[in-house]
Design an enzyme around this catalytic site. Structure first.
Site, PDB file in Angstrom:
ATOM      1  N   TYR A 175      -9.130  10.489 -20.011  1.00  0.00           N
ATOM      2  CA  TYR A 175      -7.699  10.656 -19.745  1.00  0.00           C
ATOM      3  C   TYR A 175      -6.795  10.022 -20.794  1.00  0.00           C
ATOM      4  CZ  TYR A 175      -9.534  12.131 -15.230  1.00  0.00           C
ATOM      5  OH  TYR A 175     -10.223  12.794 -14.248  1.00  0.00           O
TER       6      TYR A 175
ATOM      7  N   ASP B 296      -1.121  24.592   1.081  1.00  0.00           N
ATOM      8  CA  ASP B 296      -0.203  25.163   2.068  1.00  0.00           C
ATOM      9  C   ASP B 296       1.216  24.647   1.848  1.00  0.00           C
ATOM     10  OD1 ASP B 296      -2.283  26.569   3.204  1.00  0.00           O
ATOM     11  OD2 ASP B 296      -2.513  25.251   4.937  1.00  0.00           O
TER      12      ASP B 296
ATOM     13  N   HIS C  69      -3.058  19.301 -15.466  1.00  0.00           N
ATOM     14  CA  HIS C  69      -4.176  18.354 -15.578  1.00  0.00           C
ATOM     15  C   HIS C  69      -4.248  17.857 -17.004  1.00  0.00           C
ATOM     16  CE1 HIS C  69      -5.517  19.397 -11.630  1.00  0.00           C
ATOM     17  NE2 HIS C  69      -5.386  20.674 -11.954  1.00  0.00           N
TER      18      HIS C  69
ATOM     19  N   SER D 165      -6.966  16.514 -18.370  1.00  0.00           N
ATOM     20  CA  SER D 165      -8.258  16.962 -18.899  1.00  0.00           C
ATOM     21  C   SER D 165      -8.400  18.465 -18.667  1.00  0.00           C
ATOM     22  CB  SER D 165      -9.384  16.221 -18.185  1.00  0.00           C
ATOM     23  OG  SER D 165      -9.382  16.526 -16.793  1.00  0.00           O
TER      24      SER D 165
HETATM   25  C1  DQA Z   1      -7.056  15.414 -13.212  1.00  0.00           C
HETATM   26  C2  DQA Z   1      -8.376  16.167 -13.059  1.00  0.00           C
HETATM   27  C3  DQA Z   1      -8.970  15.957 -11.674  1.00  0.00           C
HETATM   28  O1  DQA Z   1     -10.213  16.641 -11.568  1.00  0.00           O
HETATM   29  C4  DQA Z   1      -9.205  14.486 -11.428  1.00  0.00           C
HETATM   30  O2  DQA Z   1      -9.706  14.287 -10.119  1.00  0.00           O
HETATM   31  C5  DQA Z   1      -7.999  13.661 -11.680  1.00  0.00           C
HETATM   32  C6  DQA Z   1      -7.213  13.937 -12.884  1.00  0.00           C
HETATM   33  C7  DQA Z   1      -6.492  15.518 -14.645  1.00  0.00           C
HETATM   34  O3  DQA Z   1      -5.311  15.235 -14.825  1.00  0.00           O
HETATM   35  O4  DQA Z   1      -7.229  15.847 -15.579  1.00  0.00           O
HETATM   36  O5  DQA Z   1      -7.702  12.712 -10.964  1.00  0.00           O
HETATM   37  O6  DQA Z   1      -6.105  15.980 -12.318  1.00  0.00           O
END
Ligand code: DQA
Length: 141
Positions: A21, A84, A97, A99
């Protein structure tokens, strides 16, 4: 007004699994958005519990927020209730996200929430938040 909503464990950005991250903190991301979009008005929220995130989405609806940038963290892959909530509200939601969830474990490849969103940004690190905000700013132009 744009809501930037972050889910569980994202308060730990900076020290949390930095190989995945990065070392940018959530405060850094929020400051970057304010710098990059000085004319936009932001509400920043982070919560670790599903219910609080749902309440934030409902409030965005009640307060006529223009758009939501939402990183649901691990709830992405599990939460029917958050999906929902996204489907129930008027403001469009972009899922973000840091990642690339499609390049990681199999269980991360499915988002329960993305089908209720306008789209998804995944794998662009902190820049993904900027790209999502840019989308909302472009819609308003
Ligand atoms: C995430 C990806 C998710 O799979 C993970 O559980 C996270 C971070 C991301 O920002 O890459 O907590 O949302």
């Amino acid at each position: 007004m744009l809501l930037v909503l972050n889910g569980p464990n994202l308060n730990l950005l900076g020290t949390r699994e930095p190989d995945t991250y990065g070392t940018t903190t959530l405060a850094d991301i929020e400051a970057d958005l304010r710098d990059a979009f000085p004319d936009a008005t932001f509400r920043f929220e982070q919560a670790n519990s599903e219910g609080t995130l749902i309440d934030c989405l409902h409030e965005a609806h009640e307060d006529a927020v223009d758009g939501v940038v939402f990183n649901p963290g691990g709830y992405t892959h599990t939460s029917v209730a958050l999906r929902d909530a996204v489907a129930a509200i008027d403001p469009p939601v972009v899922e973000v996200h840091l990642s690339n969830v499609h390049a990681r474990e199999d269980f991360r490849r499915t988002s329960r929430i993305a089908p209720a969103c306008v789209g998804q940004m995944s794998g662009f690190g902190a820049a993904g938040y900027r790209l999502a905000v840019r989308f909302f700013v472009m819609r308003e132009d």
